[in-house]
Design a protein around this motif. Structure first.
Motif, mmCIF file in Angstrom:
data_model
loop_
_atom_site.group_PDB
_atom_site.id
_atom_site.type_symbol
_atom_site.label_atom_id
_atom_site.label_comp_id
_atom_site.label_asym_id
_atom_site.label_seq_id
_atom_site.Cartn_x
_atom_site.Cartn_y
_atom_site.Cartn_z
ATOM 1 N N LYS A 132 4.589 6.186 -4.788
ATOM 2 C CA LYS A 132 4.503 6.228 -6.171
ATOM 3 C C LYS A 132 3.178 7.216 -7.028
ATOM 4 O O LYS A 132 4.188 7.070 -8.268
ATOM 5 C CB LYS A 132 4.713 4.325 -6.669
ATOM 6 N N LEU A 133 1.936 6.637 -6.880
ATOM 7 C CA LEU A 133 1.422 7.620 -6.991
ATOM 8 C C LEU A 133 1.085 8.973 -7.007
ATOM 9 O O LEU A 133 0.258 9.477 -7.505
ATOM 10 C CB LEU A 133 -0.010 6.502 -7.602
ATOM 11 N N GLY A 134 1.621 8.935 -5.453
ATOM 12 C CA GLY A 134 1.801 10.576 -5.037
ATOM 13 C C GLY A 134 -0.293 10.531 -4.692
ATOM 14 O O GLY A 134 -0.647 11.218 -4.604
ATOM 15 N N VAL A 138 0.891 -1.198 -0.096
ATOM 16 C CA VAL A 138 0.293 -0.105 0.172
ATOM 17 C C VAL A 138 0.895 1.663 -0.110
ATOM 18 O O VAL A 138 0.546 2.143 -0.750
ATOM 19 C CB VAL A 138 -0.615 0.238 1.439
ATOM 20 N N GLU A 139 1.676 1.376 0.904
ATOM 21 C CA GLU A 139 2.644 2.596 1.278
ATOM 22 C C GLU A 139 3.546 3.022 -0.260
ATOM 23 O O GLU A 139 3.329 4.110 -0.642
ATOM 24 C CB GLU A 139 3.388 2.538 1.978
ATOM 25 N N ILE A 144 5.394 -4.307 -8.580
ATOM 26 C CA ILE A 144 4.618 -3.699 -8.451
ATOM 27 C C ILE A 144 4.785 -2.235 -10.068
ATOM 28 O O ILE A 144 3.872 -2.197 -10.734
ATOM 29 C CB ILE A 144 4.240 -2.653 -7.971
ATOM 30 N N ASP A 145 5.803 -2.160 -9.471
ATOM 31 C CA ASP A 145 6.938 -1.040 -10.604
ATOM 32 C C ASP A 145 5.964 -2.192 -12.100
ATOM 33 O O ASP A 145 5.542 -1.163 -13.082
ATOM 34 C CB ASP A 145 7.730 -1.431 -11.284
#
Lengths: 425, 154
Positions: B100-102, B94-95, B146-147
């Motif tokens: 990453k997406l802000g 989650v963090e 995830i990336d």
């Protein structure tokens, strides 16, 4: 030890009808339609000692015998594929890897109970599994295992897929029926029981995916073969799902009565990173936690009940010595608060209260008397709602506070977590 | 407005049940597939198709967590934070996505591509941590994984 449930899982074509037939699939259905009366099928399943694999462990044949044989209208079966007890992922195995096994069992069950319409209630998030299931049903219709006059027997049966949409409570059989009827999944009062007043007020039986998947094997090999596996009162193999801090998490087919310690250390490869075991939840999140020194116990209904826990869905959640048990309490209490359908006051308010108290302790605002209060609230939740969700909210709290009271006290006294490397929430 | 195809699909679903109302979850799934969420207008449309009142549709829609009562991004990232995933650092997932997406949990990126939510157990406990995006499960998540998943969704 004989693997009969998962023997062909992962083999080429096991997912398709061709593969299932090659592995002996639908022999049991042919046998039943040609050589057995419906009541003989019920008797065979009764004799096998099969107990429901959805968590409660109710004797399957007995449940089937509650269905009235002669009725002047429709009767129904619902297959519970709403798998959502945290830690549980075994029904997915059947749905993804050899869906015909469960479908064959469902058709046989329908014949046994004189039912012509079945619904498979599958959790909405299982979109991939729903597609596999739809395909499998289309193949079964094509082969005339479903539809009108199945294999020339005169028996008709339809199976429909009903997708849920995200609600743990719909795994409870009466909540499930409400949901199929197109309502909020709020459980019904019992009695009347589903065998008399189920879907649309008609006689209905609800069983779990794995329960149906056991049926063709019992028919093919006989009740006494099945009784020879497992323990006297917990017969047959099951799929245990192991998750958490083990080296090899996954689904393991083993006989009921298999040792919990062996499952963790032999099958699942022991505790990851060479750490020590701290605690195990042996049957899905609703059952009471066992501390590491109590895991020398066979995985069957009686043994786990005697050990102060429950077999539940056979979902084994393993926690190593870094784990903060207060955080485990926060996560589980949050879940039941979130999933309470809100219908019964005690469950709705009590599950929220338990969560608040856990969060308070986690955040360093806990008071020592909160521990007695947690136990008090949990005790008062037990048996206080029309379904078992209030119990399911109470048991994990009772287990955690009973077995890890020192850790909870330490947390309260120091106002912070005493396990620096614990998982975070 | 529901497409003609969706209306036909709803008609077909009705054949499975003795009562129209039983089709409600299927109808709402179709709405969400076409529109991404369930608007008041959509609930009224479903109500009229099934001979229900709008409030009857609303109380069902709001009961089930899969139905979005407000618009979400093109890709709805739903990260499991229940126990088996939490033990395997689901919070870290989650963090990482937040950084990453802000965005925070419950928020949508400015370009409306991604919405981030946390969800209860999705039955991937043996392959934790995990998230669901659309119909797909993404399991055994790590930061590089995830990336690459988010890269393919661009």
């Amino acid at each position: 030890m004989e693997l009969y449930l998962t023997k062909n899982f992962g083999k080429p074509n096991a997912i398709a009808m061709a593969g299932y037939l090659k592995h002996g699939g639908y022999r049991a259905l042919r046998k039943v339609l040609k050589k057995m009366e419906p009541k003989d099928v019920v008797e065979e399943v009764k004799d096998s000692g099969l107990r429901g694999r959805g968590g409660a462990g109710f004797p399957t044949g007995l449940k089937w015998s509650f269905m009235p044989q002669e009725t002047d209208g429709p009767k129904y079966i619902a297959c519970n594929a709403d798998e959502s007890e945290p830690g549980t992922f075994k029904d997915r195995e059947f749905l993804e890897k050899e869906p015909q096994m469960m479908i064959e069992g469902l058709i046989i069950s329908a014949y046994a109970m004189g039912v012509n319409t079945c619904y498979i209630y599958i959790r909405g998030e299982y979109a991939t599994q729903t597609k596999i299931l739809q395909q499998a049903l289309a193949e079964a219709y094509e082969k005339k295992f479903l539809g009108r006059n199945i294999l020339g027997s005169g028996f008709d049966c339809d199976i429909y897929v009903h997708r849920g949409a995200g609600a743990y409570i719909c795994g409870e059989e009466t909540g499930l029926m409400e949901s199929i009827e197109g309502k909020k999944g709020q459980p019904r009062k019992k009695p009347p029981f589903p065998a008399n007043f189920g879907l649309w007020g008609r006689p209905t039986t609800v069983n779990n995916v794995e329960t149906f998947a056991q049926v063709p094997h019992i028919i093919n090999k006989g009740a006494s073969w099945f009784r020879g596996i497992g323990t006297e009162k917990s017969t047959g193999n099951t799929i245990f799902g192991v998750s958490g801090h083990v080296n090899k998490p996954g689904a393991y087919e083993l006989p009921l009565g298999y040792g919990l310690k062996d499952l963790i250390y032999k099958d699942a490869g022991g505790i990851r990173n060479g750490r020590e075991l701290k605690a195990v939840i042996p049957g899905g999140s609703s059952v009471k936690v066992l501390p590491a020194d109590r895991i020398d116990v066979p995985l069957d209904h009686d043994s786990l009940t005697n050990a102060g826990s429950s077999l539940g869905t056979g979902a084994v959640i393993v926690m190593d010595d870094t784990t903060c048990m207060v955080r485990v309490g926060v996560v589980l209490a949050h879940f039941y608060r979130h999933e309470s359908c809100g219908q019964c006051t005690n469950c709705r308010e009590g599950s929220a209260w338990l969560h608040q108290l856990m969060v308070g302790i986690e955040n360093g605002q806990g008071k020592i008397e909160d521990l007695d209060l947690l136990m008090d609230v949990a005790d008062s939740l037990e048996g206080s709602s029309i379904c078992a969700l209030a119990d399911a909210a109470a048991w994990p709290v009772q287990g955690l506070v009973t077995h890890f009271r020192d850790e909870f006290e330490e947390h309260i006294k120091t106002g912070k977590c005493t396990s620096p490397d614990s998982f975070r929430i | 407005m529901l497409s003609e195809n969706a209306k036909k699909e709803i008609e077909r679903e009705m054949a499975k049940y003795p009562e129209k109302r039983a089709v409600i979850l299927a109808a709402l799934h179709l709405v969400q597939k076409e529109e991404g969420w369930i608007s008041q207008d959509a609930m009224e449309e479903v109500a009229s198709l099934l001979d229900l009142t709008p409030i009857e549709v609303r109380e069902v829609t709001s009961f089930y967590t899969m139905f979005n009562m407000r618009p979400v991004g093109n890709h709805h990232l739903q990260v499991c934070t229940n126990l088996s995933c939490a033990l395997m650092n689901g919070r870290g997932v989650v963090e990482y996505i937040q950084r990453k997406l802000g965005i925070e949990v419950g928020e949508t990126t400015g370009d409306e591509r991604f919405t981030l939510s946390t969800v209860e157990c999705l039955g991937s406990c043996g392959t934790a941590p995990m998230m669901q995006i659309g119909d797909d499960y993404h399991e055994n998540l790590s930061e590089p994984k995830i990336d690459s998943i988010l890269e393919t969704l661009k």
